[in-house]
Design an enzyme around this catalytic site. Structure first.
Site, mmCIF file in Angstrom:
data_model
loop_
_atom_site.group_PDB
_atom_site.id
_atom_site.type_symbol
_atom_site.label_atom_id
_atom_site.label_comp_id
_atom_site.label_asym_id
_atom_site.label_seq_id
_atom_site.Cartn_x
_atom_site.Cartn_y
_atom_site.Cartn_z
ATOM 1 C CG ASP A 34 -2.831 -19.940 -18.188
ATOM 2 O OD1 ASP A 34 -3.985 -20.430 -18.103
ATOM 3 O OD2 ASP A 34 -2.219 -19.805 -19.260
ATOM 4 C CB ALA A 58 -14.588 -19.574 -16.386
ATOM 5 C CB THR A 99 -22.525 -21.574 -17.028
ATOM 6 O OG1 THR A 99 -23.449 -20.739 -17.732
ATOM 7 C CG2 THR A 99 -21.935 -22.551 -18.019
ATOM 8 C CG ASP A 100 -27.251 -19.747 -17.204
ATOM 9 O OD1 ASP A 100 -26.044 -19.542 -16.972
ATOM 10 O OD2 ASP A 100 -27.979 -18.888 -17.730
ATOM 11 C CE1 TYR A 123 -18.403 -19.278 -20.003
ATOM 12 C CE2 TYR A 123 -20.803 -19.320 -20.055
ATOM 13 C CZ TYR A 123 -19.623 -19.172 -19.354
ATOM 14 O OH TYR A 123 -19.660 -18.941 -18.003
ATOM 15 C CD1 TRP A 145 -28.805 -15.205 -16.565
ATOM 16 C CD2 TRP A 145 -30.362 -13.693 -16.034
ATOM 17 N NE1 TRP A 145 -29.804 -15.255 -17.501
ATOM 18 C CE2 TRP A 145 -30.753 -14.352 -17.210
ATOM 19 C CE3 TRP A 145 -31.195 -12.709 -15.501
ATOM 20 C CZ2 TRP A 145 -31.951 -14.043 -17.873
ATOM 21 C CZ3 TRP A 145 -32.384 -12.401 -16.157
ATOM 22 C CH2 TRP A 145 -32.749 -13.051 -17.328
HETATM 23 N N1 LIG Z 1 -20.885 -14.160 -14.917
HETATM 24 C C1 LIG Z 1 -21.975 -14.918 -15.063
HETATM 25 O O1 LIG Z 1 -23.082 -14.432 -15.342
HETATM 26 C C2 LIG Z 1 -21.878 -16.407 -14.846
HETATM 27 C C3 LIG Z 1 -23.022 -17.166 -15.044
HETATM 28 C C4 LIG Z 1 -22.957 -18.534 -14.856
HETATM 29 C C5 LIG Z 1 -21.775 -19.124 -14.458
HETATM 30 N N2 LIG Z 1 -20.647 -18.363 -14.298
HETATM 31 C C6 LIG Z 1 -19.420 -19.054 -13.910
HETATM 32 O O2 LIG Z 1 -19.007 -18.550 -12.649
HETATM 33 C C7 LIG Z 1 -17.579 -18.591 -12.558
HETATM 34 C C8 LIG Z 1 -17.069 -17.221 -12.156
HETATM 35 O O3 LIG Z 1 -17.410 -16.292 -13.179
HETATM 36 P P1 LIG Z 1 -17.327 -14.726 -12.923
HETATM 37 O O4 LIG Z 1 -18.685 -14.180 -13.135
HETATM 38 O O5 LIG Z 1 -16.587 -14.422 -11.656
HETATM 39 O O6 LIG Z 1 -16.448 -14.349 -14.184
HETATM 40 P P2 LIG Z 1 -15.235 -13.341 -14.314
HETATM 41 O O7 LIG Z 1 -15.517 -12.116 -13.508
HETATM 42 O O8 LIG Z 1 -14.961 -13.233 -15.764
HETATM 43 O O9 LIG Z 1 -14.065 -14.126 -13.574
HETATM 44 C C9 LIG Z 1 -13.354 -15.168 -14.192
HETATM 45 C C10 LIG Z 1 -11.909 -14.976 -13.836
HETATM 46 O O10 LIG Z 1 -11.153 -16.022 -14.465
HETATM 47 C C11 LIG Z 1 -9.950 -15.449 -14.918
HETATM 48 N N3 LIG Z 1 -9.351 -16.251 -15.974
HETATM 49 C C12 LIG Z 1 -9.643 -16.276 -17.299
HETATM 50 N N4 LIG Z 1 -8.832 -17.139 -17.944
HETATM 51 C C13 LIG Z 1 -8.015 -17.670 -16.993
HETATM 52 C C14 LIG Z 1 -6.964 -18.598 -17.019
HETATM 53 N N5 LIG Z 1 -6.564 -19.181 -18.162
HETATM 54 N N6 LIG Z 1 -6.338 -18.905 -15.854
HETATM 55 C C15 LIG Z 1 -6.709 -18.327 -14.691
HETATM 56 N N7 LIG Z 1 -7.695 -17.418 -14.601
HETATM 57 C C16 LIG Z 1 -8.341 -17.105 -15.738
HETATM 58 C C17 LIG Z 1 -10.314 -14.071 -15.387
HETATM 59 O O11 LIG Z 1 -9.175 -13.249 -15.405
HETATM 60 P P3 LIG Z 1 -8.942 -12.187 -16.606
HETATM 61 O O12 LIG Z 1 -10.198 -11.383 -16.674
HETATM 62 O O13 LIG Z 1 -7.747 -11.439 -16.122
HETATM 63 O O14 LIG Z 1 -8.692 -13.010 -17.832
HETATM 64 C C18 LIG Z 1 -11.344 -13.641 -14.345
HETATM 65 O O15 LIG Z 1 -10.735 -12.946 -13.284
HETATM 66 C C19 LIG Z 1 -17.094 -19.092 -13.933
HETATM 67 O O16 LIG Z 1 -16.882 -20.478 -13.855
HETATM 68 C C20 LIG Z 1 -18.270 -18.824 -14.850
HETATM 69 O O17 LIG Z 1 -18.271 -19.727 -15.944
HETATM 70 C C21 LIG Z 1 -20.683 -17.017 -14.472
#
Ligand SMILES: NC(=O)c1ccc[n+]([C@@H]2O[C@H](COP(=O)([O-])OP(=O)(O)OC[C@H]3O[C@@H](n4cnc5c(N)ncnc54)[C@H](OP(=O)(O)O)[C@@H]3O)[C@@H](O)[C@H]2O)c1
Length: 280
Positions: A34, A58, A99-100, A123, A145
Site C-alpha cells: 500500500d 494510483a 494525468t491529463d 482526482y 485515455w
Molecule cells: N487510466 C487512464 O486513463 C489514465 C490516464 C492518465 C493517467 N493515468 C495514470 O497512469 C497510472 C496508471 O494507471 P492505470 O491506468 O494503470 O490505472 P489502474 O489500472 O487503476 O492501476 C492502478 C493500480 O494502483 C493500485 N492501487 C490503488 N491504490 C493503491 C495503494 N494505496 N497502494 C498501492 N497500489 C494501489 C490499484 O490496485 P487496486 O485496483 O487493487 O486498488 C491498481 O492496480 C496512474 O498514475 C494514473 O493516474 C491513467
C-alpha cells in the site's frame, strides 16, 4: 538496472513489468504494498534498494475521488512523498505516472509540459499534488485515455456495449489522445533506462473525441461505425460527479523537441489490440 514497480497489478503496471523483463524487476501490486503506508514503503525501498522506482499505483476511480478527498490525497499525493523519501535514502530515481486531468481542459490548443496546471476534479488535484512532491531531478510522465489488454478500459467498454446495443452514444465535446499501455510502457522504459529527468507528456498520437474514438473501435472490430451517435457532455444522464477536461490533448513536446521518438498514431495499437480482445 534494478527496478521497483508499484501498482504492478494495474493496466499500465502490468505492461511495465513485461517491458522491463530483461532487467531485474521487483513488482508489487496493491496487496503487496500500500503506497499510502509510509512504514511499508520505506521498509520495502530500503530493503530492495532499487536503482529506479516506477510508481504506477494510483486511485484512478475519477468519480469516487470526488467523495473521498482524504483517500485521494493519501494515495495520489502523500504516497509519492513516501516513495521520494525512500528513494532519497537509497539513491534511487523515481518515475511518477500522472494525468491529463491536471488541466481543466479550457485551453484551445494541445497542452505542453510548461502550461500551468489547473485541475478541475479531486482526482486531478491529488495527482498534481503527487507531481509537486518530486524535484526536477525526477521523472514525471503525464498520459491520457489509457487502454490496453489488462484491466478495465474504454476499448473493452465500447466493444461490450456494441455487443449489447444496436446504437451507442458517446460525447463529441471531449477530445484527447488515446494511449495504449504497451506503447506507454515502452516510452517510460526508455526514459528510465536513459535516466532522463523532468516532465514528459507521453501519449499515442491522433486527437479524437470519445465519439470519434468509439467509431474507430467499431471499425477495428469490423462493425459499422455509424452505429455510434454523438452527444454532448451536458446530455449525460445522470451527469458524472467529476468534471472531465474538454480538451485533454497533450502535446508530447518534451519528447518531440528533444528528438525522442513519439508513440505511434493510436490506430496502430488499436488495430493490434481489438483482434486480441475479440479472440479472448
Ligand atoms: N487510466 C487512464 O486513463 C489514465 C490516464 C492518465 C493517467 N493515468 C495514470 O497512469 C497510472 C496508471 O494507471 P492505470 O491506468 O494503470 O490505472 P489502474 O489500472 O487503476 O492501476 C492502478 C493500480 O494502483 C493500485 N492501487 C490503488 N491504490 C493503491 C495503494 N494505496 N497502494 C498501492 N497500489 C494501489 C490499484 O490496485 P487496486 O485496483 O487493487 O486498488 C491498481 O492496480 C496512474 O498514475 C494514473 O493516474 C491513467
Amino acid at each position: 538496472m534494478l527496478v521497483l514497480i508499484t501498482g504492478a497489478g494495474g493496466q499500465v503496471g502490468r505492461e511495465l513489468v513485461e517491458v522491463f523483463a530483461d532487467h531485474e524487476v521487483v513488482a508489487v501490486d496493491h496487496h503487496a504494498l500500500d503506497v499510502g503506508d509510509r512504514d511499508a514503503v520505506l521498509g520495502l525501498v530500503t530493503t530492495v534498494r532499487p536503482d529506479a522506482i516506477i510508481n504506477s499505483a494510483a486511485w484512478t476511480a475519477v468519480d469516487a475521488n470526488e467523495s473521498d478527498p482524504d483517500r485521494a490525497w493519501a494515495v495520489n499525493a502523500l504516497a509519492v512523498r513516501h516513495l521520494a523519501d525512500g528513494a532519497r535514502q537509497v539513491g534511487a530515481r523515481i518515475c511518477q505516472l500522472s494525468t491529463d486531468y491536471v488541466f481543466d481542459g479550457t485551453h484551445p490548443d494541445p497542452y505542453v509540459e510548461w502550461d500551468e496546471p489547473h485541475p478541475a476534479s479531486m482526482y486531478g488535484r491529488s495527482k498534481l499534488g503527487g507531481e509537486l512532491e518530486l524535484g526536477p531531478e525526477q521523472t514525471i510522465v503525464r498520459t491520457s485515455w489509457v487502454c490496453g489488454l489488462h484491466g478495465a478500459n474504454m476499448v473493452k467498454t465500447i466493444l461490450r456495449l456494441a455487443g449489447e446495443h444496436d446504437t451507442l452514444s458517446f460525447v463529441d465535446d471531449q477530445r484527447g489522445h488515446p494511449t495504449f499501455a504497451d506503447d506507454l510502457a515502452s516510452v517510460i522504459r526508455r526514459l528510465v533506462v536513459e535516466r532522463r529527468p523532468g516532465l514528459f507528456h507521453v501519449t499515442n498520437q491522433g486527437a479524437v473525441s470519445w465519439y470519434e474514438f468509439a467509431r474507430e473501435v467499431l471499425a477495428a472490430a469490423g462493425l459499422e461505425p455509424d452505429r455510434v451517435h454523438p452527444i454532448a457532455t451536458a446530455d449525460l444522464d445522470p451527469p458524472r460527479p467529476a468534471p472531465r477536461p474538454a480538451n485533454s490533448v497533450l502535446d508530447n513536446a518534451a519528447l518531440r523537441l528533444g528528438g525522442l521518438p513519439l508513440a505511434p498514431d493510436f490506430r496502430e495499437p488499436l488495430g493490434r489490440l481489438v483482434p486480441r480482445l475479440l479472440d479472448t
